[in-house]
Design a protein around this motif. Structure first.
Motif, PDB file in Angstrom:
ATOM      1  N   ALA A 152     -12.364   9.503  -7.733  1.00 22.78           N
ATOM      2  CA  ALA A 152     -10.880  10.452  -7.515  1.00 22.78           C
ATOM      3  C   ALA A 152      -9.867   9.090  -6.973  1.00 22.78           C
ATOM      4  CB  ALA A 152     -11.101  11.104  -6.241  1.00 22.78           C
ATOM      5  N   ALA A 153      -8.583   9.676  -7.376  1.00 22.78           N
ATOM      6  CA  ALA A 153      -8.047   8.775  -6.457  1.00 22.78           C
ATOM      7  C   ALA A 153      -7.397   8.694  -5.255  1.00 22.78           C
ATOM      8  CB  ALA A 153      -6.603   9.472  -7.617  1.00 22.78           C
ATOM      9  N   ALA A 154      -8.582   9.217  -4.813  1.00 26.66           N
ATOM     10  CA  ALA A 154      -8.067   8.629  -3.338  1.00 26.66           C
ATOM     11  C   ALA A 154      -9.355   9.714  -2.506  1.00 26.66           C
ATOM     12  CB  ALA A 154      -6.782   9.986  -2.391  1.00 26.66           C
ATOM     13  N   PRO A 155      -9.818   9.578  -1.140  1.00 27.25           N
ATOM     14  CA  PRO A 155     -10.815  10.004  -1.071  1.00 27.25           C
ATOM     15  C   PRO A 155     -10.602  11.728  -0.223  1.00 27.25           C
ATOM     16  CG  PRO A 155     -10.162   7.576   0.934  1.00 27.25           C
ATOM     17  CD  PRO A 155      -9.121   8.021  -0.454  1.00 27.25           C
ATOM     18  N   ASP A 156     -11.831  12.230   0.191  1.00 22.78           N
ATOM     19  CA  ASP A 156     -11.582  13.654  -0.360  1.00 22.78           C
ATOM     20  C   ASP A 156     -10.385  14.060   1.886  1.00 22.78           C
ATOM     21  OD1 ASP A 156     -12.732  14.349  -2.391  1.00 22.78           O
ATOM     22  OD2 ASP A 156     -14.735  15.329  -1.330  1.00 22.78           O
ATOM     23  N   GLY A 157      -9.804  14.844   1.540  1.00 24.14           N
ATOM     24  CA  GLY A 157      -8.926  14.575   2.335  1.00 24.14           C
ATOM     25  C   GLY A 157      -8.176  13.631   2.663  1.00 24.14           C
TER      26      GLY A 157
ATOM     27  N   PHE B 283      -2.142   9.855  -1.343  1.00 23.74           N
ATOM     28  CA  PHE B 283      -1.646   8.967  -1.687  1.00 23.74           C
ATOM     29  C   PHE B 283       0.161   8.635  -2.458  1.00 23.74           C
ATOM     30  CE2 PHE B 283      -1.209   4.058  -4.432  1.00 23.74           C
ATOM     31  CZ  PHE B 283      -1.326   3.048  -3.162  1.00 23.74           C
ATOM     32  N   ALA B 284       0.748   7.864  -2.016  1.00 32.04           N
ATOM     33  CA  ALA B 284       1.957   8.112  -1.318  1.00 32.04           C
ATOM     34  C   ALA B 284       2.963   6.327  -2.000  1.00 32.04           C
ATOM     35  CB  ALA B 284       3.079   8.533  -1.398  1.00 32.04           C
TER      36      ALA B 284
ATOM     37  N   LYS C  12       0.908  -3.992  -5.616  1.00 29.80           N
ATOM     38  CA  LYS C  12       2.089  -4.211  -6.928  1.00 29.80           C
ATOM     39  C   LYS C  12       2.813  -4.204  -6.337  1.00 29.80           C
ATOM     40  CE  LYS C  12      -0.581  -3.493 -10.749  1.00 29.80           C
ATOM     41  NZ  LYS C  12      -0.719  -4.133 -11.902  1.00 29.80           N
ATOM     42  N   GLY C  13       3.447  -4.939  -5.012  1.00 25.26           N
ATOM     43  CA  GLY C  13       4.638  -5.678  -5.379  1.00 25.26           C
ATOM     44  C   GLY C  13       5.478  -4.932  -4.978  1.00 25.26           C
ATOM     45  N   LYS C  14       5.539  -3.829  -5.053  1.00 25.64           N
ATOM     46  CA  LYS C  14       6.756  -3.016  -5.365  1.00 25.64           C
ATOM     47  C   LYS C  14       6.831  -2.227  -4.735  1.00 25.64           C
ATOM     48  CE  LYS C  14       7.239  -3.875 -10.783  1.00 25.64           C
ATOM     49  NZ  LYS C  14       7.374  -3.897 -11.819  1.00 25.64           N
ATOM     50  N   GLY C  15       7.749  -1.655  -3.544  1.00 29.60           N
ATOM     51  CA  GLY C  15       7.902  -0.982  -2.394  1.00 29.60           C
ATOM     52  C   GLY C  15       6.515  -0.673  -1.539  1.00 29.60           C
ATOM     53  N   ILE C  16       6.340   0.643  -0.745  1.00 29.55           N
ATOM     54  CA  ILE C  16       5.331   0.866   0.788  1.00 29.55           C
ATOM     55  C   ILE C  16       4.212   1.355   0.042  1.00 29.55           C
ATOM     56  CG2 ILE C  16       5.131   1.598   2.591  1.00 29.55           C
ATOM     57  CD1 ILE C  16       8.275   0.532   3.014  1.00 29.55           C
ATOM     58  N   ASP C  17       3.010   1.342  -0.445  1.00 29.47           N
ATOM     59  CA  ASP C  17       1.841   1.656  -0.148  1.00 29.47           C
ATOM     60  C   ASP C  17       1.320   2.789   0.713  1.00 29.47           C
ATOM     61  OD1 ASP C  17       2.625   1.009  -3.005  1.00 29.47           O
ATOM     62  OD2 ASP C  17       1.180  -0.278  -2.239  1.00 29.47           O
ATOM     63  N   ILE C  18       1.045   3.728   0.986  1.00 29.27           N
ATOM     64  CA  ILE C  18       1.064   4.493   2.007  1.00 29.27           C
ATOM     65  C   ILE C  18      -0.840   4.843   1.538  1.00 29.27           C
ATOM     66  CG2 ILE C  18       1.352   6.550   4.060  1.00 29.27           C
ATOM     67  CD1 ILE C  18       3.819   5.534   3.758  1.00 29.27           C
ATOM     68  N   LEU C  19      -1.786   5.527   2.207  1.00 28.35           N
ATOM     69  CA  LEU C  19      -2.894   6.655   2.050  1.00 28.35           C
ATOM     70  C   LEU C  19      -2.772   8.029   3.691  1.00 28.35           C
ATOM     71  CD1 LEU C  19      -5.395   7.146   0.757  1.00 28.35           C
ATOM     72  CD2 LEU C  19      -6.965   5.896   2.006  1.00 28.35           C
ATOM     73  N   PHE C  20      -2.492   8.375   3.113  1.00 26.05           N
ATOM     74  CA  PHE C  20      -1.938   9.806   3.984  1.00 26.05           C
ATOM     75  C   PHE C  20      -3.130  10.340   4.767  1.00 26.05           C
ATOM     76  CE2 PHE C  20       0.847  10.315   1.334  1.00 26.05           C
ATOM     77  CZ  PHE C  20       0.266  12.680   1.314  1.00 26.05           C
TER      78      PHE C  20
END
Length: 705
Positions: free
Chosen positions: A559-564, A567-568, A598-606
């Motif tokens: 999956a693109a992210a863990p259950d629950g 990612f943004a 990727k060095g572009k913007g802020i990545d957040i797993l929430f």
């Protein structure tokens, strides 16, 4: 007053003492550790619809309720339609619809009303156990039974937990009362007409019990052997069974109609058919993480047989169920050793109440002031006592059967009912206190009854083999401690029942009036109430990143992210998250999550905190902890954060120190009283030069905040 008369009256004084202790201990616990089950608002919302749309509720309205639970006003005419139902039994919602006064304001007030009723019911359970014990072994046995239940810590804890699990206790007690104190002791004075009426009423009661907890549905059938043993006439036995079945059907059929209304099928419940399959009839682990046997993983077995991987996205419960329904017997045939070993293990733990884990600080058997080692977390004494008490029960059953004691049938009826509840759970998974509440009053009856019978047999031995003086004393002792009341006049029995119940309730209300009659928020330890929310954010399911359900149509793609989690990216694209299973990249469990920038913007797993949980955090301080690892060399780029609103620069963040090793990060946050949403997150900023790995995130309320 002579000594004999005093001894005969003392048990009733002990009953009053048991009532005072039961009320006091439960009232004290309600002040210190009152708890409401997660999702209580759903049951209340369903309760408001029960008169017009039984079994229905509106999920959208439930969400509205949780945004302002203190301002919710209960009404049985809510003014809007129910739009859905849920798979749980709906009897508790029906009970709530009966006990909540119209226009009651606030979910917490409603919860206190429900909690007050549970404590009052506990007092009736004390009275009922006194009657059952009295029939088995006389007033002193009744007093011992009532006193043990009053001090029984699992029952104390359950009575102050507003949850539908509790309601197994009174219905189980009602069944025990019927068999042990009403039907089996009766001899020649009850006509077949009277017994038919009693069995019809018993069927009605068990039908309603099924509405609350589905496990009660087969109980009436399970107890039918005692009808044949008692009646010794096939026709009379079948008539009583028929009356019992008729009473149960009258209450069960409307339940099936409710299920038909919402799910289109005539059945008692829309839950449970997958449960045995998912649990694997004792084959562990299952998809929900029950402990492994180290022999077989059911999911792997299903894949090897050409079935779906239940842990992948797109593989629904129904899909997995449809495959395993056909294969579960094959699984049992291939590895019966696993099933039998787990089943025996679960059965032993269930009967001894020796639980491997805890629910709401319940670790049984514990008795207030007698056996309560929990303060030191030393369970050795508890485990030892659990096996001693189980041994006493089995020894008493064996001796009473061998000597032909007519009380054996009464004790065995309690044991038979207990066996049903313990076995029905032990087939599937290890017993837990919340699932075994029906066993609580049965366990106390069996323990007290066994102690009484063994003491009686010991006293009789003294009578037989001791010299004349001690022998007479032994005879008097035997009559005192266990004088069976097997042929009581029914009118006298009901008279005693009414008097005992009335005394118990009056004393209980008087002693506990400060708590029972004042359901106010101020009486609740709010920090403790908020700790419920901590348990709902399960680190094994939310912060441990063990579960990744693959996307639909791609059973082998993670999956693109863990259950629950979600990612943004802010002001960037191209970054991604990945599941990691390498031992050097996992800190807890078997998986961690990586954010690959990727060095572009802020990545957040929430992960978002649900509205009903956030309510308890408002105005308080919470703490976020978690493990982080990265090869990043630039400061202030990787960390844990609290997220709210859209201004990233305002997020509180604890940054990774770039050690290249696992670091335990921690930060606190005072939650504003007007906050509408809150997220916990792993964060990687745009200048990070390496992936970051996150594991074991936990959110807790700071004590005293």
């Amino acid at each position: 007053m002579n000594t004999t008369s005093l001894i005969k009256k003392l048990p009733y004084a002990v009953l009053v003492l048991a009532t005072v202790l039961a009320t006091g201990l439960r009232s004290e616990h309600a002040v210190k550790d009152f708890e409401v089950t997660n999702g209580f608002g759903v049951f209340v919302e369903m309760a408001s619809h029960f008169r017009e749309q039984p079994g229905g509720y509106s999920f959208d309205k439930y969400l509205d309720i949780m945004k302002n639970p203190s301002g919710y006003v209960f009404s049985t005419s809510p003014g809007y339609k129910a739009t859905a139902s849920f798979e749980n039994e709906k009897g508790w919602a029906y009970i709530l619809s009966l006990i909540i006064p119209e226009k009651t304001v606030g979910l917490e007030t409603i919860a206190r009303i429900a909690g007050r009723l549970q404590i009052l019911i506990e007092l009736l359970v004390v009275a009922a156990l006194f009657l059952c014990g009295r029939v088995l072994g006389g007033p002193w046995t009744g007093a011992l039974t009532a006193l043990l239940y009053a001090l029984f810590i699992p029952a104390i804890n359950m009575s102050t937990w507003v949850v539908y699990y509790y309601w197994s206790i009174p219905f189980s007690m009602l069944s025990l009362l019927f068999w042990v104190a009403v039907y089996l002791p009766a001899k020649g004075y009850r006509s077949l007409h009277v017994k038919s009426g009693l069995f019809f009423l018993y069927g009605l009661a068990m039908g309603f019990a099924t509405f609350v907890r589905l496990v009660f549905f087969p109980l009436a059938l399970v107890m039918t052997p005692f009808i044949f043993l008692k009646e010794r006439k096939t026709v009379a036995s079948l008539l009583l069974i028929g009356c019992m079945a008729l009473g149960q059907a009258i209450v069960v059929l409307p339940q099936m109609e409710i299920t038909k209304t919402w799910y289109g099928k005539y059945k008692l419940s829309n839950r449970g058919f997958w449960h045995g399959v998912i649990s694997g009839l004792g084959f562990y682990p299952n998809p929900f993480g029950i402990h492994d046997t180290a022999d077989l993983t059911m999911i792997d077995w299903a894949i090897a047989k050409g079935g779906p991987n239940f842990n992948q996205r797109g593989v629904t419960m129904g899909y997995f169920d449809s495959f395993m329904k056909k294969k579960s017997i094959e699984l049992f045939k291939e590895r019966p050793d696993i099933f039998l070993r787990n089943f025996v293990f679960n059965l032993e733990r269930g009967f001894a109440m020796n639980y491997g884990g805890e629910v709401r600080n319940i670790f049984a058997p514990r008795f207030a002031g007698i056996l309560n080692p929990r303060q030191s977390y030393d369970t050795t004494a508890t485990i030892y006592a659990s096996h001693v008490l189980l041994a006493l029960i089995l020894i008493a059953l064996a001796i009473s059967f061998i000597v032909g004691d007519e009380r054996f049938l009464l004790l065995f009826a309690g044991f038979w009912q207990a066996s049903f509840f313990v076995t029905s759970l032990g087939i599937y998974f290890p017993p837990t206190p919340s699932h075994q509440t029906a066993y609580f009053p049965l366990f106390i009856f069996l323990v007290a009854g066994s102690i009484s019978l063994l003491a009686w047999y010991a006293a009789r031995l003294v009578c037989r083999f001791a010299p004349r003086g001690p022998g007479r004393a032994g005879a008097r002792l035997a009559r005192t401690i266990a004088d069976p009341q097997l042929d009581s006049d029914p009118r006298a029995l009901w008279k005693r029942a009414v008097i005992a119940s009335g005394v118990v309730l009056l004393v209980g209300v008087f002693v506990g009036s400060g708590v029972l009659l004042s359901p106010t928020r101020d009486e609740i330890d709010e920090a403790k109430a908020a700790s419920i929310v901590n348990a709902e954010i399960d680190p094994a399911q939310v912060g441990g990143f063990e579960f990744w359900t693959p996307p639909s149509g791609s059973p082998q793609v993670p999956a693109a992210a863990p259950d629950g989690w979600n990612f943004a990216q802010f002001d960037g694209k191209g970054a991604r998250v990945a599941m990691e299973e390498s031992s050097d990249l996992v800190k807890e469990g078997g998986r961690s999550v990586a954010i690959i920038p990727k060095g572009k913007g802020i990545d957040i797993l929430f992960h978002g905190i649900a509205a009903d949980k956030l309510y308890y955090y408002l105005g308080r301080t919470v703490q976020l902890d978690g493990w982080v690892k990265s090869a990043n060399s630039r400061p202030g780029q990787v960390g844990l954060a609290f997220c709210f609103g859209t201004k990233v620069e305002e997020f509180p963040v604890a940054y990774y120190a770039n050690s290249g090793q696992w670091e335990r990060l921690s930060l606190t946050f005072k939650v504003p009283t007007d906050l509408k949403n809150l997220f916990i997150a792993g964060l990687v900023r745009e200048d990070a030069d390496a992936p970051a790995y996150f594991d074991g995130l936990r959110l807790e309320l700071v004590p005293g905040s």
